[in-house]
Design a protein around this motif. Structure first.
Motif, PDB file in Angstrom:
ATOM      1  N   ALA A  38       1.015  -1.214  -0.030  1.00  0.00           N
ATOM      2  CA  ALA A  38      -0.188   0.152   0.075  1.00  0.00           C
ATOM      3  C   ALA A  38       0.937   1.105   0.027  1.00  0.00           C
ATOM      4  O   ALA A  38       1.541   1.456   0.943  1.00  0.00           O
ATOM      5  N   VAL A  39       0.937   2.150  -0.974  1.00  0.00           N
ATOM      6  CA  VAL A  39       1.670   3.144  -1.270  1.00  0.00           C
ATOM      7  C   VAL A  39       1.209   4.282  -0.538  1.00  0.00           C
ATOM      8  O   VAL A  39       0.253   5.105  -1.194  1.00  0.00           O
ATOM      9  N   SER A  40       1.800   4.713   0.542  1.00  0.00           N
ATOM     10  CA  SER A  40       1.039   5.835   1.506  1.00  0.00           C
ATOM     11  C   SER A  40       1.706   7.242   1.329  1.00  0.00           C
ATOM     12  O   SER A  40       1.418   8.038   1.928  1.00  0.00           O
ATOM     13  N   LYS A  41       2.455   7.382   0.244  1.00  0.00           N
ATOM     14  CA  LYS A  41       3.206   8.740   0.205  1.00  0.00           C
ATOM     15  C   LYS A  41       2.313   9.705   0.014  1.00  0.00           C
ATOM     16  O   LYS A  41       1.250   9.451  -0.729  1.00  0.00           O
ATOM     17  N   THR A  42       2.633  10.752   0.615  1.00  0.00           N
ATOM     18  CA  THR A  42       2.008  12.300   0.616  1.00  0.00           C
ATOM     19  C   THR A  42       0.644  12.032   1.606  1.00  0.00           C
ATOM     20  O   THR A  42       0.154  13.005   1.904  1.00  0.00           O
ATOM     21  N   GLU A  61       6.932   3.564   0.767  1.00  0.00           N
ATOM     22  CA  GLU A  61       7.027   5.151   0.774  1.00  0.00           C
ATOM     23  C   GLU A  61       8.176   5.391  -0.105  1.00  0.00           C
ATOM     24  O   GLU A  61       9.031   4.653  -0.393  1.00  0.00           O
ATOM     25  N   ASN A  62       8.159   6.414  -0.862  1.00  0.00           N
ATOM     26  CA  ASN A  62       9.202   6.800  -1.763  1.00  0.00           C
ATOM     27  C   ASN A  62      10.098   7.627  -1.287  1.00  0.00           C
ATOM     28  O   ASN A  62      11.178   8.229  -2.041  1.00  0.00           O
ATOM     29  N   ARG A  63      10.073   8.681   0.053  1.00  0.00           N
ATOM     30  CA  ARG A  63      10.825   9.467   0.644  1.00  0.00           C
ATOM     31  C   ARG A  63      11.397   9.246   1.945  1.00  0.00           C
ATOM     32  O   ARG A  63      10.470   8.995   2.677  1.00  0.00           O
ATOM     33  N   LEU A  85      11.080   0.875   1.015  1.00  0.00           N
ATOM     34  CA  LEU A  85      11.543   1.782   0.070  1.00  0.00           C
ATOM     35  C   LEU A  85      11.363   1.925  -1.244  1.00  0.00           C
ATOM     36  O   LEU A  85      11.916   1.026  -2.012  1.00  0.00           O
ATOM     37  N   ILE A  86      10.402   2.674  -2.086  1.00  0.00           N
ATOM     38  CA  ILE A  86       9.944   2.429  -3.408  1.00  0.00           C
ATOM     39  C   ILE A  86      10.570   3.659  -4.251  1.00  0.00           C
ATOM     40  O   ILE A  86      10.571   3.502  -5.653  1.00  0.00           O
ATOM     41  N   GLY A  87      11.253   4.754  -3.816  1.00  0.00           N
ATOM     42  CA  GLY A  87      11.905   5.664  -4.447  1.00  0.00           C
ATOM     43  C   GLY A  87      13.187   5.869  -4.371  1.00  0.00           C
ATOM     44  O   GLY A  87      13.856   5.182  -3.726  1.00  0.00           O
ATOM     45  N   LEU A 167      13.571  -8.108  -7.985  1.00  0.00           N
ATOM     46  CA  LEU A 167      13.830  -6.994  -9.046  1.00  0.00           C
ATOM     47  C   LEU A 167      12.558  -6.027  -8.767  1.00  0.00           C
ATOM     48  O   LEU A 167      11.494  -6.442  -8.466  1.00  0.00           O
ATOM     49  N   MET A 168      12.809  -4.688  -9.324  1.00  0.00           N
ATOM     50  CA  MET A 168      11.818  -3.833  -9.209  1.00  0.00           C
ATOM     51  C   MET A 168      11.688  -2.852 -10.566  1.00  0.00           C
ATOM     52  O   MET A 168      12.693  -2.537 -11.193  1.00  0.00           O
ATOM     53  N   CYS A 169      10.485  -2.484 -11.228  1.00  0.00           N
ATOM     54  CA  CYS A 169      10.572  -1.442 -12.393  1.00  0.00           C
ATOM     55  C   CYS A 169       9.249  -0.904 -12.443  1.00  0.00           C
ATOM     56  O   CYS A 169       8.344  -1.094 -11.745  1.00  0.00           O
ATOM     57  N   ILE A 170       9.358   0.371 -13.154  1.00  0.00           N
ATOM     58  CA  ILE A 170       8.455   1.226 -13.205  1.00  0.00           C
ATOM     59  C   ILE A 170       8.484   1.424 -14.654  1.00  0.00           C
ATOM     60  O   ILE A 170       9.261   2.219 -15.371  1.00  0.00           O
ATOM     61  N   PRO A 171       7.455   0.870 -15.490  1.00  0.00           N
ATOM     62  CA  PRO A 171       7.657   1.172 -16.960  1.00  0.00           C
ATOM     63  C   PRO A 171       7.401   2.343 -17.519  1.00  0.00           C
ATOM     64  O   PRO A 171       6.738   3.304 -16.563  1.00  0.00           O
ATOM     65  N   GLY A 199       3.741  -3.204 -11.113  1.00  0.00           N
ATOM     66  CA  GLY A 199       2.459  -2.993 -11.260  1.00  0.00           C
ATOM     67  C   GLY A 199       2.001  -1.828 -10.134  1.00  0.00           C
ATOM     68  O   GLY A 199       2.484  -1.807  -9.094  1.00  0.00           O
ATOM     69  N   MET A 200       1.168  -0.964 -10.754  1.00  0.00           N
ATOM     70  CA  MET A 200       0.598   0.110  -9.732  1.00  0.00           C
ATOM     71  C   MET A 200      -0.827   0.230 -10.088  1.00  0.00           C
ATOM     72  O   MET A 200      -1.288  -0.633 -10.499  1.00  0.00           O
ATOM     73  N   SER A 201      -1.472   1.317  -9.592  1.00  0.00           N
ATOM     74  CA  SER A 201      -3.129   1.495  -9.534  1.00  0.00           C
ATOM     75  C   SER A 201      -3.444   1.005 -11.046  1.00  0.00           C
ATOM     76  O   SER A 201      -4.420   0.311 -11.167  1.00  0.00           O
ATOM     77  N   ALA A 202      -2.823   1.601 -12.150  1.00  0.00           N
ATOM     78  CA  ALA A 202      -3.404   1.671 -13.442  1.00  0.00           C
ATOM     79  C   ALA A 202      -3.063   0.032 -14.166  1.00  0.00           C
ATOM     80  O   ALA A 202      -3.808  -0.417 -14.900  1.00  0.00           O
ATOM     81  N   VAL A 215       2.760  -5.852  -5.718  1.00  0.00           N
ATOM     82  CA  VAL A 215       2.186  -4.817  -6.551  1.00  0.00           C
ATOM     83  C   VAL A 215       2.020  -3.332  -5.672  1.00  0.00           C
ATOM     84  O   VAL A 215       1.943  -3.626  -4.457  1.00  0.00           O
ATOM     85  N   ARG A 216       2.608  -2.230  -6.348  1.00  0.00           N
ATOM     86  CA  ARG A 216       2.564  -1.079  -5.391  1.00  0.00           C
ATOM     87  C   ARG A 216       1.453  -0.376  -5.862  1.00  0.00           C
ATOM     88  O   ARG A 216       1.535   0.343  -6.830  1.00  0.00           O
ATOM     89  N   VAL A 217       0.590  -0.116  -4.773  1.00  0.00           N
ATOM     90  CA  VAL A 217      -0.780   0.632  -5.251  1.00  0.00           C
ATOM     91  C   VAL A 217      -1.118   1.863  -4.192  1.00  0.00           C
ATOM     92  O   VAL A 217      -1.110   1.526  -2.856  1.00  0.00           O
ATOM     93  N   GLY A 218      -1.011   3.090  -4.915  1.00  0.00           N
ATOM     94  CA  GLY A 218      -1.358   4.225  -3.987  1.00  0.00           C
ATOM     95  C   GLY A 218      -2.794   4.518  -4.340  1.00  0.00           C
ATOM     96  O   GLY A 218      -3.621   4.604  -3.693  1.00  0.00           O
ATOM     97  N   THR A 219      -2.897   5.557  -5.578  1.00  0.00           N
ATOM     98  CA  THR A 219      -4.037   6.102  -5.775  1.00  0.00           C
ATOM     99  C   THR A 219      -5.353   5.346  -5.618  1.00  0.00           C
ATOM    100  O   THR A 219      -6.354   5.762  -5.019  1.00  0.00           O
ATOM    101  N   ALA A 220      -5.312   4.020  -5.983  1.00  0.00           N
ATOM    102  CA  ALA A 220      -6.454   3.328  -5.944  1.00  0.00           C
ATOM    103  C   ALA A 220      -7.049   2.940  -4.474  1.00  0.00           C
ATOM    104  O   ALA A 220      -8.279   2.806  -4.375  1.00  0.00           O
ATOM    105  N   LYS A 224      -6.363  10.593  -5.050  1.00  0.00           N
ATOM    106  CA  LYS A 224      -5.333  11.290  -5.666  1.00  0.00           C
ATOM    107  C   LYS A 224      -4.493  12.069  -4.750  1.00  0.00           C
ATOM    108  O   LYS A 224      -4.797  12.391  -3.602  1.00  0.00           O
ATOM    109  N   ARG A 225      -3.328  12.066  -5.349  1.00  0.00           N
ATOM    110  CA  ARG A 225      -2.172  12.907  -4.322  1.00  0.00           C
ATOM    111  C   ARG A 225      -2.131  14.345  -4.660  1.00  0.00           C
ATOM    112  O   ARG A 225      -2.568  14.774  -5.949  1.00  0.00           O
TER     113      ARG A 225
HETATM  114  C1  LIG Z   1       3.702   6.594  -6.356  1.00  0.00           C
HETATM  115  C2  LIG Z   1       4.269   5.086  -6.881  1.00  0.00           C
HETATM  116  C3  LIG Z   1       3.571   4.052  -6.831  1.00  0.00           C
HETATM  117  C4  LIG Z   1       1.995   3.994  -6.871  1.00  0.00           C
HETATM  118  O1  LIG Z   1       1.449   4.679  -7.631  1.00  0.00           O
HETATM  119  P1  LIG Z   1      -0.175   4.689  -8.050  1.00  0.00           P
HETATM  120  O2  LIG Z   1      -0.232   5.063  -9.487  1.00  0.00           O
HETATM  121  O3  LIG Z   1      -0.640   5.851  -7.063  1.00  0.00           O
HETATM  122  O4  LIG Z   1      -0.849   3.484  -7.542  1.00  0.00           O
HETATM  123  C5  LIG Z   1       3.936   2.927  -6.956  1.00  0.00           C
HETATM  124  N1  LIG Z   1       5.500   2.769  -7.158  1.00  0.00           N
HETATM  125  C6  LIG Z   1       6.230   3.919  -7.320  1.00  0.00           C
HETATM  126  C7  LIG Z   1       7.748   3.541  -7.154  1.00  0.00           C
HETATM  127  C8  LIG Z   1       5.638   5.022  -6.749  1.00  0.00           C
HETATM  128  O5  LIG Z   1       6.663   6.326  -6.575  1.00  0.00           O
END
Ligand SMILES: *Cc1c(COP(=O)(O)O)cnc(C)c1O
Length: 225
Positions: A38-42, A61-63, A85-87, A167-171, A199-202, A215-220, A224-225
């Motif tokens: 659960a991505v709780s940043k902001t 968290e990313n920071r 830590l995902i940032g 491993l981790m990625c953000i496409p 994998g993120m919210s989308a 899977v790293r899901v924040g917005t869903a 919104k942040r």
């Molecule tokens: C913010 C963030 C997410 C979550 O993104 P959402 O689209 O809000 O689900 C996942 N991964 C990383 C690295 C992020 O910074």
């Protein structure tokens, strides 16, 4: 209109869990093979409480600095919280990161690997780490380039003694994420790495189809942040 009302966080969390479980089942994978980070940043600490009260413990968290202001108190109340830590991590924040987080998902350069190894030794903490791969080779994005990843993963293990477990990625935002997910899953298999954070919210159902274990899901969940 920036946030869901407080009570809705739990509804959205349950909806994400339902979708996650459906994607896991549709892929023929074991029910407990995918974890929700659960991505709780902001979002402020009190928005985490509904999730904590229903037993959710895994957060991202990313920071470092933001997480330091938010999680130590919650960790006293819920000692089994696990923080990823995902940032991007600056080397001057490594000691604080090692002291607070349980997993660092964003190891992407030798200088950082070295600093993490040193901080873990100094603090007597041994964290699992993931290597972040810049699957789209985007100039502005963090992560090791795909053609350097094999050597870097080995360096993290053998030179720096890091416990690389995944491993981790953000496409790239504008592309179909599936080939990026597939590339990361292949690379993890090649290196015998059990954990795949993608994998993120989308796009988390697609990531699950391609083998994500986290899977790293924040917005869903939080809005919104
Ligand atoms: C913010 C963030 C997410 C979550 O993104 P959402 O689209 O809000 O689900 C996942 N991964 C990383 C690295 C992020 O910074």
């Amino acid at each position: 209109m920036t946030d869901f009302p407080h009570a809705d966080v739990l509804d959205h969390y349950r909806e994400v869990m339902t979708q996650l479980e459906a994607a896991v089942a549709a892929s023929g994978r074991a029910p407990d093979s995918v974890s929700l980070v659960a991505v709780s940043k902001t979002h402020p600490a009190e928005r985490m409480v509904p999730l904590l009260d229903v037993g959710h413990r895994l957060f991202g968290e990313n920071r470092v600095q933001e997480a330091q202001g938010k999680w130590p108190d919650l960790k006293i109340r819920y000692p089994d919280i696990r923080l990823h830590l995902i940032g991007p991590l600056q080397t001057n924040k490594v000691r604080e990161a090692v002291a607070l987080f349980d997993v660092i998902e964003t190891v992407d350069r030798p200088k950082l690997a070295k600093a993490l190894a040193q901080a873990m030794r100094d603090l007597g903490r041994s964290l699992d780490v993931y290597v972040q791969v810049n699957t789209g080779a985007e100039p502005q994005k963090a992560g090791i380039l795909p053609d350097q990843a094999d050597a870097f993963i080995e360096e993290c293990r053998t030179v720096w003694g890091l416990r690389v477990v995944g491993l981790m990625c953000i496409p790239p935002a504008e592309e179909d994420p599936e080939p990026h997910f597939a590339l990361l899953a292949d690379m993890a298999a090649r290196h015998g790495l059990a954990e795949i954070s993608m994998g993120m919210s989308a796009d988390y159902p697609q990531a699950i189809r391609q083998g994500a274990t986290h899977v790293r899901v924040g917005t869903a969940i939080f809005g919104k942040r």
